[in-house]
Design an enzyme around this catalytic site. Sequence first.
Site, mmCIF file in Angstrom:
data_model
loop_
_atom_site.group_PDB
_atom_site.id
_atom_site.type_symbol
_atom_site.label_atom_id
_atom_site.label_comp_id
_atom_site.label_asym_id
_atom_site.label_seq_id
_atom_site.Cartn_x
_atom_site.Cartn_y
_atom_site.Cartn_z
ATOM 1 C CB ALA A 194 -28.260 -18.487 -25.131
ATOM 2 C CB ALA A 197 -28.257 -24.672 -25.759
ATOM 3 C CE LYS A 198 -20.465 -23.134 -25.475
ATOM 4 N NZ LYS A 198 -19.794 -24.086 -26.146
ATOM 5 N N GLY A 199 -24.128 -21.715 -22.208
ATOM 6 C CA GLY A 199 -24.204 -21.146 -21.020
ATOM 7 C C GLY A 199 -23.034 -20.619 -20.543
ATOM 8 C CG ASP A 232 -17.074 -23.846 -23.917
ATOM 9 O OD1 ASP A 232 -16.826 -24.190 -24.787
ATOM 10 O OD2 ASP A 232 -16.475 -22.765 -23.472
#
Length: 445
Positions: free
Chosen positions: A62, A107-109, A148
Amino acid sequence: MTTEELNPFVIAQRQCDAAARYLPELEPGLFEFLKRPDKVVIVEFAISTSSGDVRNFVGYRAVHNRARGPGKGGIRYHPDVTLDEVRALASWMTWKCAVVGVPFGGAKGGVVCDPKKLSKRDLQHITRRFVSDLGNEIGPHTDIPAPDMGTNAETMALIYDTYDLMHRGANNLGVVTGKPVHIGGSRGREEATGRGGLYVTRRALERGVLEGTSRLDGLSVAIQGFGNVGSNAASLFHEAGARIVAVSDSTGAVYRGEGLEPARIAAHKRATGSVVGLPAAETLGGEELLALPCDILIPAALESQLREDNVRDVRARMIVELANGPTTPVADRILLERGIPVVPDILANAGGVTVSYFEWVQNDQNEQWDLDEVNAKLDRIMSSATDGVLEKQREINGHLDDLETRRRELGRGGAPLEPVDLRTAALVVAVERVARVTLDRGIWP
Ligand code: NAD
């Protein structure tokens, strides 16, 4: 069990709603836009596993907002990853980058998988397939992943390699940060989140966040989570003179009132896979750690760890959020009422993305800075961001009547304004910065 809302994206939006009340000039339509991600990508793929079967995985990425720069945010491998978790984490990244002033968006995934139950080869295949399916969704100037939960420097090396194979002939090092130092990583990145948390805590104490205590020296600290962030925080807070009285991981907690030696905990965890069973320490349940009497409680594991149903048991004097989203809005309110300051994630754990930014700059210039230079720059940024948030809190709480008057003039509804905690102050700083850039760039077309 709690009945409160624990969906992280709903929580992230509620936190923003709370901050928007202190920004009466913010156009409501613009604010609604800022609360939602710009883009969400879902990929589904299969890998052929080491045990010979074919297994399917789902991965998300995202991008929340790119007004201030390319998307930036970690990739998480965990069985509980959901799209809403990724959307929440992406929005926290936007606010975090704005709070510390690094020129990135959020953002992050994540991939829904359990790295503990997968072979190294299977994890490598998941990473390569996820990155190749994301294709041009990531890139050094569009969206830049980082580590992460469940991912590390090794994973970042594979992300770089896969992307580089797909984009020959360019310097692609900046496509991902948190790489090993010998593959373009920055010195100090691995411990940057913990170190940033140390600098923020030190500054907040100096500035009087904890009444009657201005120094970290001798303070007792309990840390939930002993992964990358928690273990580095333990070592760094210990080196800085604090007493680490307890740490936990997903298997349980260990406690020793006179203080634990972080290097020994790390060696024990390496040897046994768990912090539990550490010689000369008492074993506790993970939940018990959160209720220990101590000066500073550091959540460094998962979201929603301090909730309506357990927050009244907290006996720490101060909370420093190195995890993302560890405190729910109801718990925040209770902690504020109890006078327990919470240094929020978007400030406290921003050291990781700050050194990621340094890595990206070094990659662009094909340089590698000395550790002292990285740490000195990190200290300056984290200390000044802490000052900014504390000043914003003072400014808001000193002008509640003026803000209330302005809200009424503009016809904004809602209950009377109350003094803000540090999370709301940090979000006000961040939303103001992102909104300003968005408006100055112009809403296109
Ligand atoms: P990690 O996978 O290296 O470590 C996670 C740790 O949490 C492990 O020790 C695991 O055993 C422990 N854990 C899991 N469930 C637990 C539970 N119920 N109780 C206690 N411990 C539990 O992950 P990490 O990179 O250290 O990330 C931890 C947190 O910090 C996450 O919220 C992440 O989003 C946040 N964060 C990480 C970075 C970074 O640079 N890695 C930066 C900013 C924020």
